[in-house]
Design a protein around this motif. Structure first.
Motif, PDB file in Angstrom:
ATOM      1  N   THR A 250     -10.501  -7.349  14.874  1.00  0.00           N
ATOM      2  CA  THR A 250      -9.483  -7.025  13.861  1.00  0.00           C
ATOM      3  C   THR A 250      -9.727  -5.685  13.193  1.00  0.00           C
ATOM      4  O   THR A 250      -8.818  -4.863  13.096  1.00  0.00           O
ATOM      5  CB  THR A 250      -9.389  -8.132  12.805  1.00  0.00           C
ATOM      6  N   ILE A 251     -10.936  -5.443  12.733  1.00  0.00           N
ATOM      7  CA  ILE A 251     -11.195  -4.166  12.051  1.00  0.00           C
ATOM      8  C   ILE A 251     -11.059  -3.011  13.034  1.00  0.00           C
ATOM      9  O   ILE A 251     -10.575  -1.926  12.698  1.00  0.00           O
ATOM     10  CB  ILE A 251     -12.583  -4.165  11.363  1.00  0.00           C
ATOM     11  N   ILE A 252     -11.429  -3.258  14.273  1.00  0.00           N
ATOM     12  CA  ILE A 252     -11.365  -2.193  15.270  1.00  0.00           C
ATOM     13  C   ILE A 252      -9.910  -1.883  15.646  1.00  0.00           C
ATOM     14  O   ILE A 252      -9.514  -0.715  15.722  1.00  0.00           O
ATOM     15  CB  ILE A 252     -12.212  -2.551  16.500  1.00  0.00           C
ATOM     16  N   TRP A 253      -9.093  -2.904  15.839  1.00  0.00           N
ATOM     17  CA  TRP A 253      -7.709  -2.629  16.200  1.00  0.00           C
ATOM     18  C   TRP A 253      -6.928  -2.045  15.030  1.00  0.00           C
ATOM     19  O   TRP A 253      -6.025  -1.228  15.219  1.00  0.00           O
ATOM     20  CB  TRP A 253      -7.045  -3.857  16.816  1.00  0.00           C
TER      21      TRP A 253
ATOM     22  N   PRO B 185      -7.812   6.302  27.910  1.00  0.00           N
ATOM     23  CA  PRO B 185      -8.318   5.082  27.290  1.00  0.00           C
ATOM     24  C   PRO B 185      -9.312   5.379  26.165  1.00  0.00           C
ATOM     25  O   PRO B 185      -9.867   6.477  26.108  1.00  0.00           O
ATOM     26  CB  PRO B 185      -9.043   4.396  28.453  1.00  0.00           C
ATOM     27  N   ILE B 186      -9.541   4.399  25.325  1.00  0.00           N
ATOM     28  CA  ILE B 186     -10.649   4.454  24.365  1.00  0.00           C
ATOM     29  C   ILE B 186     -11.681   3.457  24.852  1.00  0.00           C
ATOM     30  O   ILE B 186     -11.368   2.278  25.053  1.00  0.00           O
ATOM     31  CB  ILE B 186     -10.172   4.085  22.947  1.00  0.00           C
ATOM     32  N   LEU B 187     -12.878   3.960  25.079  1.00  0.00           N
ATOM     33  CA  LEU B 187     -13.941   3.094  25.635  1.00  0.00           C
ATOM     34  C   LEU B 187     -15.126   3.095  24.684  1.00  0.00           C
ATOM     35  O   LEU B 187     -15.976   3.985  24.744  1.00  0.00           O
ATOM     36  CB  LEU B 187     -14.364   3.607  27.010  1.00  0.00           C
ATOM     37  N   ILE B 188     -15.129   2.120  23.788  1.00  0.00           N
ATOM     38  CA  ILE B 188     -16.159   2.108  22.740  1.00  0.00           C
ATOM     39  C   ILE B 188     -16.962   0.823  22.742  1.00  0.00           C
ATOM     40  O   ILE B 188     -16.456  -0.265  23.004  1.00  0.00           O
ATOM     41  CB  ILE B 188     -15.497   2.345  21.363  1.00  0.00           C
TER      42      ILE B 188
ATOM     43  N   GLY C 227     -18.041  -4.502  23.167  1.00  0.00           N
ATOM     44  CA  GLY C 227     -17.253  -3.386  23.674  1.00  0.00           C
ATOM     45  C   GLY C 227     -15.788  -3.642  23.344  1.00  0.00           C
ATOM     46  O   GLY C 227     -15.328  -4.780  23.424  1.00  0.00           O
ATOM     47  N   HIS C 228     -15.083  -2.593  22.948  1.00  0.00           N
ATOM     48  CA  HIS C 228     -13.659  -2.736  22.626  1.00  0.00           C
ATOM     49  C   HIS C 228     -12.917  -1.564  23.240  1.00  0.00           C
ATOM     50  O   HIS C 228     -13.139  -0.434  22.827  1.00  0.00           O
ATOM     51  CB  HIS C 228     -13.454  -2.753  21.106  1.00  0.00           C
TER      52      HIS C 228
ATOM     53  N   THR D 202      -9.318  -4.768  25.984  1.00  0.00           N
ATOM     54  CA  THR D 202     -10.381  -5.666  26.436  1.00  0.00           C
ATOM     55  C   THR D 202     -11.446  -5.731  25.348  1.00  0.00           C
ATOM     56  O   THR D 202     -11.508  -4.864  24.481  1.00  0.00           O
ATOM     57  CB  THR D 202     -11.118  -5.174  27.713  1.00  0.00           C
ATOM     58  N   SER D 203     -12.261  -6.766  25.397  1.00  0.00           N
ATOM     59  CA  SER D 203     -13.503  -6.771  24.619  1.00  0.00           C
ATOM     60  C   SER D 203     -14.524  -7.553  25.419  1.00  0.00           C
ATOM     61  O   SER D 203     -14.155  -8.404  26.245  1.00  0.00           O
ATOM     62  CB  SER D 203     -13.299  -7.379  23.224  1.00  0.00           C
TER      63      SER D 203
END
Length: 491
Positions: free
Chosen positions: A126-129, A143-146, A173-174, A269-270
RNA sequence: CGGGGUGUGGCGCAGUUGGUUAGCGCACCUGCUUUGGGAGCAGGGGGUCGUGCGUUCGAGUCGCACCACCCCGACCA
């Protein structure tokens, strides 16, 4: 150091606890459900973490860090997600303490109530999105690959060291993608990274599969898992990777302008593994003498124990050991020299067996005479004499051999405890008498799964990705099925 | 959250129908002898008996309440 651990036969749970505590991996803490990870245990975790981190970087990911606290309102955005985690969230309601006016100690200051409560993250989607929304406007931002390394809190009713604690360490990973295909590929890529890590570094065989709807991550479209078998035949989910579809993008209104100038929701994805891997490691390889570590994750790979009577003799032995250690270091092998004078060799032998050090080298007067050393391997407890000038080569080979042997041994165990059944009666019989993994046809419905769980306590661990396709009939309903699912009791 | 169990030096335990100064093993400290599978002897240090309230001339021991942890279950990525 305590001398005895409970045997696996006598009490498997107690055996596990004994190993964790007596090998110095972790301790109970003053906080309910929370553990202290001790230096030796943390050193193993660091090795896991460092290797996983390398693998994440190799697959294009970067590390970042998001807040521990999440506004409560974020949680209500994605319905399934809320339901999945609401029951185990720690909530921060105040931001100040004051001296207790009635006496000793401190009390919560009621005047310092938060306008909006904060949730201690049980996971960070939630905080990440919410953050990604401000980072993403166009397909060029994707993409964002974190990945982030963090602690999370899940208020568990019943806890066990490493396997299930209220607070634990993990990585999550998100990632955000332009297309569904790309996101699915990412989720599959990462479950394969986990599987490779488990197999090659932990020497732990795993089955890659897909979770049933009931076992899926709250908020995911699809959950991939790696499942391992512990020595008591129970399954342990060692890592998961989720294809989240557009669920979180919709919940947090994250859209991007595609190449055709159309607004679209982002695909997500996560994926994560946690300190639970430590528990998996213990229960995969260890025996009644203590911990058994695969060489690739052992903080100390080779321990040297001197045998001597006098100070002069110790000096001579030390002079032999020093260059041997140098030779091993030159080959990238970590060593320790235990020249403590207040413990006898026999005590040290037992202690390093308890701590799972893969190879022990003893050097004494007889060895100096003959130019040899005594080499003992932890996995089989076998001993051999090796000429000093061949030690480095022997150890290099031996460490590889131990790593491989541990994997093969675990794989053999899993094979020996995996059976196919074609009737419900057989399934119940196997689960109650033998345990292990049971492969059976299933009609794919939640009702059937729930019934089996209700009556046998076994759950569907996964539907293997590489499982053979074969026509069959569901063991409960008789409806057609194309593939067997894995049923097992689980941690 | 339900059932069961346990709380006594760092760890593991004993402590009788309430009765003096609370013991034992391991660990720890000092010294000597030892050292190829968990050493021996001698001396020594360390305990508000989980917490609180109560009964009693007197509580580790009896009563009530609370807390913590463990095991089993329910719950659970």
């Amino acid at each position: 150091m305590a001398k005895e651990i409970t045997s696996r036969n006598e009490n498997y749970s107690q055996w596990y606890n004994d190993i964790v505590v007596k090998a110095g991996l972790a301790d109970y803490s003053a906080v309910r459900g929370c553990m202290v990870i001790k230096p030796y245990g943390y050193a193993i975790w660091e090795k896991m973490r460092d290797q996983l981190d390398r693998m994440f970087k190799e697959t294009g990911h970067q590390n970042a860090y998001f807040p521990l606290f999440i506004p409560k309102s974020f949680f209500s955005r994605e319905a399934d997600h809320v339901e999945g985690f609401a029951k185990e969230c720690a909530v921060v309601t105040h931001y100040r303490l004051k001296n207790d006016p009635n006496g000793k100690g401190v009390v919560v200051d009621d005047d310092a109530k938060l306008e909006e409560e904060l949730i201690v993250r049980p996971t960070s989607e939630t905080i990440i999105w919410n953050t990604y929304k401000s980072w993403i406007q166009s397909y060029r931002d994707l993409p964002i690959l974190i990945n982030q390394w963090a602690n999370v809190v899940r208020w568990e009713m019943r806890t066990r060291l490493f396997l299930r604690t209220a607070e634990f360490l993990w990585q999550e990973g998100h990632t955000a993608h332009e297309t569904k295909k790309e996101a699915v590929e990412e989720a599959e890529r990462m479950i394969n990274v986990y599987a490779n890590f488990a197999r090659e570094w932990m020497a732990m065989p795993v089955i890659i599969g897909r979770k049933s709807e009931a076992e899926r991550f709250a908020g995911a479209i699809d959950t991939y898992t790696i499942e391992a078998m512990m020595q008591d035949g129970k399954a342990l989910q060692a890592g998961t990777s989720h294809f989240l579809g557009q669920n979180f993008a919709k919940a947090f209104d994250v859209k991007f302008l595609n190449k055709d100038s159309n607004l679209e929701y982002v695909w997500a994805t996560s994926w994560g593994v946690s300190t639970r891997l430590m528990g998996a490691l213990v229960m995969t390889h260890s025996d009644d003498n203590g911990l058994v570590l695969p060489p690739k994750l052992a903080p100390v790979q080779v321990v040297f124990v001197p045998i001597y009577k006098s100070k002069e003799e110790l000096d001579k032995v030390s002079q032999v050991i020093a260059p041997l250690r140098e030779q091993l270091h030159a080959r990238g092998i970590s060593t320790k020299y235990d020249d403590r004078d207040n413990y006898k060799p026999g005590f040290k032998f037992a202690e390093y067996e308890m701590k799972g050090v893969p190879v022990r080298v003893a050097v004494g007067p007889k060895d100096i005479e003959k130019g040899t050393v005594e080499v003992a391997r932890r996995d089989t407890l076998q001993k051999q004499f090796v000429p000093q000038n061949q030690l480095a080569e022997t150890v290099v080979t031996l460490l590889d051999e131990i790593q491989e042997n541990l994997y093969n041994r675990a794989l053999d165990y899993r094979k020996a405890n995996t059976v196919k059944v074609d009737t419900y009666e057989e399934l119940k019989k196997v689960l109650s008498e033998k345990g292990g993994f049971v492969l059976a046809h299933w009609d794919g419905t939640a009702e059937t799964e729930a019934l089996i769980k209700e009556e046998t306590k076994a759950t569907i661990r996964c539907i293997p990705l590489d499982g053979e396709v074969e026509e069959g009939k569901c063991i409960i309903t008789g409806k057609p099925s194309k593939q067997r699912a894995i049923f097992a009791l689980a941690y």
